[in-house]
Scaffold this motif. Structure first.
Motif, mmCIF file in Angstrom:
data_model
loop_
_atom_site.group_PDB
_atom_site.id
_atom_site.type_symbol
_atom_site.label_atom_id
_atom_site.label_comp_id
_atom_site.label_asym_id
_atom_site.label_seq_id
_atom_site.Cartn_x
_atom_site.Cartn_y
_atom_site.Cartn_z
ATOM 1 N N LEU A 126 0.808 -1.559 0.615
ATOM 2 C CA LEU A 126 0.161 -0.129 0.121
ATOM 3 C C LEU A 126 0.587 1.720 -0.269
ATOM 4 O O LEU A 126 0.241 2.703 -0.658
ATOM 5 C CB LEU A 126 -0.927 0.198 1.250
ATOM 6 N N GLU A 127 2.207 1.290 0.421
ATOM 7 C CA GLU A 127 2.885 2.473 1.170
ATOM 8 C C GLU A 127 3.893 2.547 -0.158
ATOM 9 O O GLU A 127 3.879 3.463 -0.947
ATOM 10 C CB GLU A 127 3.841 2.067 2.269
ATOM 11 N N ASN A 128 3.683 1.380 -1.359
ATOM 12 C CA ASN A 128 4.405 1.221 -2.342
ATOM 13 C C ASN A 128 4.288 2.429 -3.208
ATOM 14 O O ASN A 128 4.172 2.683 -4.354
ATOM 15 C CB ASN A 128 4.778 -0.115 -3.154
ATOM 16 N N LEU A 129 2.192 2.114 -3.223
ATOM 17 C CA LEU A 129 1.588 1.992 -4.437
ATOM 18 C C LEU A 129 1.122 3.529 -4.297
ATOM 19 O O LEU A 129 1.274 4.544 -5.426
ATOM 20 C CB LEU A 129 -0.319 1.677 -4.353
ATOM 21 N N THR A 130 0.821 4.379 -3.242
ATOM 22 C CA THR A 130 0.732 5.265 -2.668
ATOM 23 C C THR A 130 2.182 6.341 -2.925
ATOM 24 O O THR A 130 1.353 7.458 -3.473
ATOM 25 C CB THR A 130 0.470 5.872 -1.396
ATOM 26 N N ARG A 131 2.924 6.228 -2.732
ATOM 27 C CA ARG A 131 4.422 6.630 -2.736
ATOM 28 C C ARG A 131 4.833 6.774 -4.229
ATOM 29 O O ARG A 131 4.460 7.990 -4.839
ATOM 30 C CB ARG A 131 5.699 6.340 -2.493
ATOM 31 N N ARG A 132 4.670 6.061 -5.366
ATOM 32 C CA ARG A 132 4.207 5.852 -6.543
ATOM 33 C C ARG A 132 3.508 6.551 -7.446
ATOM 34 O O ARG A 132 3.677 7.718 -7.927
ATOM 35 C CB ARG A 132 4.678 4.486 -7.020
ATOM 36 N N TYR A 133 1.931 6.289 -7.001
ATOM 37 C CA TYR A 133 1.122 7.143 -7.522
ATOM 38 C C TYR A 133 1.594 8.728 -7.134
ATOM 39 O O TYR A 133 1.033 9.618 -7.956
ATOM 40 C CB TYR A 133 -0.780 7.096 -7.114
ATOM 41 N N THR A 134 1.516 9.302 -6.125
ATOM 42 C CA THR A 134 1.623 10.481 -6.034
ATOM 43 C C THR A 134 3.125 10.681 -6.396
ATOM 44 O O THR A 134 2.694 11.698 -7.474
ATOM 45 C CB THR A 134 2.462 10.441 -4.255
ATOM 46 N N SER A 135 3.857 10.262 -6.562
ATOM 47 C CA SER A 135 5.099 11.300 -7.454
ATOM 48 C C SER A 135 4.058 11.258 -9.144
ATOM 49 O O SER A 135 5.238 11.549 -9.712
ATOM 50 C CB SER A 135 5.969 10.367 -7.519
ATOM 51 N N GLU A 136 3.845 9.886 -9.413
ATOM 52 C CA GLU A 136 3.203 10.724 -10.946
ATOM 53 C C GLU A 136 2.658 11.684 -11.039
ATOM 54 O O GLU A 136 2.029 11.641 -12.194
ATOM 55 C CB GLU A 136 1.869 9.229 -11.559
ATOM 56 N N ILE A 137 1.537 12.076 -9.745
ATOM 57 C CA ILE A 137 1.039 12.857 -10.013
ATOM 58 C C ILE A 137 1.442 14.622 -9.540
ATOM 59 O O ILE A 137 0.454 15.090 -9.573
ATOM 60 C CB ILE A 137 -1.106 12.634 -9.510
ATOM 61 N N ILE A 138 3.020 14.360 -9.508
ATOM 62 C CA ILE A 138 3.185 15.910 -8.957
ATOM 63 C C ILE A 138 3.068 16.987 -9.554
ATOM 64 O O ILE A 138 3.180 18.090 -9.569
ATOM 65 C CB ILE A 138 4.770 15.044 -7.984
ATOM 66 N N PRO A 139 2.913 16.458 -10.764
ATOM 67 C CA PRO A 139 2.753 17.572 -11.778
ATOM 68 C C PRO A 139 1.521 18.593 -11.743
ATOM 69 O O PRO A 139 0.774 19.938 -12.116
ATOM 70 C CB PRO A 139 2.279 17.157 -13.417
ATOM 71 N N LEU A 140 0.600 18.191 -11.119
ATOM 72 C CA LEU A 140 -1.069 18.593 -10.339
ATOM 73 C C LEU A 140 -1.004 19.217 -9.568
ATOM 74 O O LEU A 140 -1.488 20.048 -9.151
ATOM 75 C CB LEU A 140 -1.604 17.712 -11.155
ATOM 76 N N ILE A 141 -0.145 18.458 -8.398
ATOM 77 C CA ILE A 141 -0.067 18.995 -7.097
ATOM 78 C C ILE A 141 0.546 19.931 -5.704
ATOM 79 O O ILE A 141 1.804 20.313 -6.911
ATOM 80 C CB ILE A 141 -0.210 17.519 -6.285
ATOM 81 N N GLY A 142 -0.290 20.050 -4.698
ATOM 82 C CA GLY A 142 0.617 21.109 -4.133
ATOM 83 C C GLY A 142 0.588 21.881 -2.891
ATOM 84 O O GLY A 142 -1.320 22.103 -3.810
ATOM 85 N N PRO A 143 0.958 23.229 -2.175
ATOM 86 C CA PRO A 143 0.184 23.617 -1.380
ATOM 87 C C PRO A 143 -0.994 24.193 -1.629
ATOM 88 O O PRO A 143 -2.339 25.169 -1.325
ATOM 89 C CB PRO A 143 0.638 23.707 -0.457
ATOM 90 N N GLU A 144 -0.754 24.924 -3.039
ATOM 91 C CA GLU A 144 -1.064 26.800 -3.354
ATOM 92 C C GLU A 144 -2.254 26.308 -4.781
ATOM 93 O O GLU A 144 -2.402 26.711 -5.637
ATOM 94 C CB GLU A 144 0.245 27.274 -4.089
ATOM 95 N N ALA A 145 -1.774 24.543 -5.550
ATOM 96 C CA ALA A 145 -2.626 24.012 -6.960
ATOM 97 C C ALA A 145 -3.739 23.055 -6.876
ATOM 98 O O ALA A 145 -4.726 23.210 -6.719
ATOM 99 C CB ALA A 145 -0.617 23.474 -7.579
ATOM 100 N N ASP A 146 -3.196 22.264 -5.779
ATOM 101 C CA ASP A 146 -3.883 21.259 -5.735
ATOM 102 C C ASP A 146 -3.837 20.450 -3.716
ATOM 103 O O ASP A 146 -2.125 19.478 -4.217
ATOM 104 C CB ASP A 146 -4.088 19.740 -6.885
ATOM 105 N N ILE A 147 -5.037 19.961 -3.362
ATOM 106 C CA ILE A 147 -4.548 19.185 -2.254
ATOM 107 C C ILE A 147 -5.537 18.337 -2.067
ATOM 108 O O ILE A 147 -6.525 18.652 -1.742
ATOM 109 C CB ILE A 147 -5.149 20.554 -1.203
ATOM 110 N N PRO A 148 -5.121 17.277 -1.966
ATOM 111 C CA PRO A 148 -5.472 15.596 -1.896
ATOM 112 C C PRO A 148 -5.526 15.430 -0.198
ATOM 113 O O PRO A 148 -5.527 16.815 0.463
ATOM 114 C CB PRO A 148 -4.974 14.755 -2.528
ATOM 115 N N ALA A 149 -7.089 15.163 0.086
ATOM 116 C CA ALA A 149 -7.978 14.508 0.901
ATOM 117 C C ALA A 149 -7.186 12.527 1.345
ATOM 118 O O ALA A 149 -8.134 12.092 0.263
ATOM 119 C CB ALA A 149 -8.469 15.036 1.430
ATOM 120 N N PRO A 150 -8.209 12.082 1.734
ATOM 121 C CA PRO A 150 -7.954 11.513 1.935
ATOM 122 C C PRO A 150 -9.548 11.010 1.089
ATOM 123 O O PRO A 150 -10.944 11.633 1.444
ATOM 124 C CB PRO A 150 -8.896 10.602 3.480
#
Ligand code: NAD
Length: 423
Positions: A126-150
């Motif tokens: 689960l951790e591997n999947l989460t970390r890889r998915y996070t790194s794949e969507i980095i172009p979109l996310i950021g504290p002033e751009a896009d803030i995910p949640a559970p």
């Protein structure tokens, strides 16, 4: 049609578009703005490998969709569910736009998802999947751009890995990139029960405005026993409601004298499921739960649960949508015709994103509020939102859903008009 070949009535994006079109028509939305607000702003699809415990590699598909960012950074949860697909994520992103607007939060709407059964993964996977998915969507996310949640299938631990992965890429800690984190790493007091607490405040407010005394022991049935459903069991129970039924994906349990929370909690802690906890009451199916003769029905699991074929069985007089999109438009109309009041998802479950907003503000400022401050501000936000939706529904003789959409669409349309179309 989505990749999973859902029928149109089951397709959440078709439902979200139908709801929007109806509300846009009623609000006399300008035709150009209608087109702008109808479409997702951007969509990212990522295919990525995950290393499993046995050394094998599994490919997964993930999504992140921004529906609209006219009012601020994109905000919305991340779902791990086998049926997650682009259409579901589009619908959920659109609902986030309206939810943030109806709560008057300075956010646009987004959602993410990975098609996976997270309960089949080890913690490491689960951790591997989460970390890889996070790194794949980095172009979109950021504290002033896009803030995910559970969201479904993700939790505070997943958010901690998400925050850590983003921070590793930036070279410094960025707690405000995600909300719903554990308190120990910059999460907010009150976030874990925020969605359910918001449902309770909205229910109290609507019952009070209907002139129905907020009866001690008003009966409640809850579909779903995750973050939202289990939280609702706790907060409605603490507030004096009599929670008589709750379920998970396989079925539920019913006790007309009220469920014993300690018995249920003990059973679940021991690895049992709600659906086989006969020590707490009679075992029932999810369809039976939805048709119980209760005062309040709280569908708090997934989309499309109350639909044309089972809506005539619903006997509750008040439906509080803890889940996003739990009801199809035909079912919604039938309940309205029968005089059943529905507190719509974009209002009923908005306590979660409201405390996420508080968490984000605290993370940006590195200045934290007490649990009492959170509870008071959440209650104020919810009551104000219910008041504006209720008043509009009374003024226009419409359902609370139509009124909530109307409030939200006007706010997003006005922000779009004021910002103008670039260039
Ligand atoms: P979760 O994964 O913690 O729990 C989901 C629950 O629903 C589980 O008990 C699962 O067994 C049950 N379930 C799944 N499929 C079902 C089915 N077909 N019938 C009956 N039960 C079923 O998810 P959650 O975070 O509690 O989210 C539930 C809903 O609330 C979703 O629609 C989500 O988008 C919405 N929501 C969540 C939050 C939040 O803060 N977590 C905020 C707003 C809205």
């Amino acid at each position: 049609m989505s990749e999973h070949d859902r029928s149109v009535s089951e397709n959440p994006y078709a439902v979200a578009l139908a709801q929007f079109d109806q509300a846009a028509k009623q609000s006399n939305l300008d035709a150009d703005l209608w087109e702008v607000l109808r479409r997702p702003k951007r969509e990212l699809v990522v295919n990525f490998p995950v290393e499993m415990d046995d050394g094998s590699i599994q490919m997964h598909t993930g999504y992140r969709v921004h529906h609209n960012v006219a009012r601020g950074p994109a905000k919305g949860g991340i779902r791990y569910h086998p049926r997650a697909d682009l259409d579901e994520v589009r619908a959920l992103a659109m609902w986030m736009t309206w939810k943030c607007a109806v709560m008057n939060l300075p956010y646009g709407g987004a959602k993410g998802g990975v098609a996976v059964n997270s309960s089949s993964l080890s913690q490491r996977e689960l951790e591997n999947l989460t970390r890889r998915y996070t790194s794949e969507i980095i172009p979109l996310i950021g504290p002033e751009a896009d803030i995910p949640a559970p969201d479904v299938g993700t939790n505070a631990q997943v958010m901690a890995w998400f925050m850590d992965t983003y921070s590793m890429h930036m070279g410094h800690s960025v707690p405000a990139v995600v909300t719903g984190k554990p308190v120990e790493v910059g999460g907010s007091e009150g976030r874990s029960l925020a969605t359910s607490t918001g449902m309770l405040v909205a229910t109290d407010e609507v019952l009070r405005r209907q002139g129905t005394p907020v009866a001690d022991e008003a009966t409640v049935a809850i579909q779903g026993a995750g973050n939202v459903g289990w939280g609702a069991l706790e907060v409605f129970g603490d507030a004096g409601y009599l929670v008589v039924a709750i379920s998970d994906s396989r079925g539920g349990v019913y006790n007309p004298s009220g469920l014993d929370r300690a018995v249920l909690a003990e059973h679940v802690r021991g690895g049992g499921r709600i659906s086989n906890c006969d020590a707490a009451g009679d075992l029932i199916t999810n369809d039976q739960l939805l048709s119980l003769d209760v005062d309040v029905l709280a569908p708090s699991a997934i989309e499309g649960q109350i639909h044309g074929e089972n809506v005539s069985d619903v006997r509750a007089q008040l439906v509080v949508e803890g889940a996003n999109g739990p009801m199809t438009p035909d079912a919604d109309k039938e309940l309205w015709d029968r005089g059943v009041v529905v507190i719509p998802d974009i209002l009923a479950n908005a306590g979660g994103v409201t405390v996420s907003y508080f968490e984000w503000v605290q993370g940006l400022q590195q200045f934290f509020w007490t649990g009492d401050q959170i509870a008071e501000r959440l209650s104020t936000h919810m009551r104000q939102a219910v008041a504006s939706v209720w008043d509009l529904s009374v003024a226009n003789s419409t359902s609370l859903r139509e009124a909530a959409y109307s409030v939200a669409i006007r706010r997003v349309a006005e922000a779009t008009r004021l910002r103008g179309i670039y260039p």
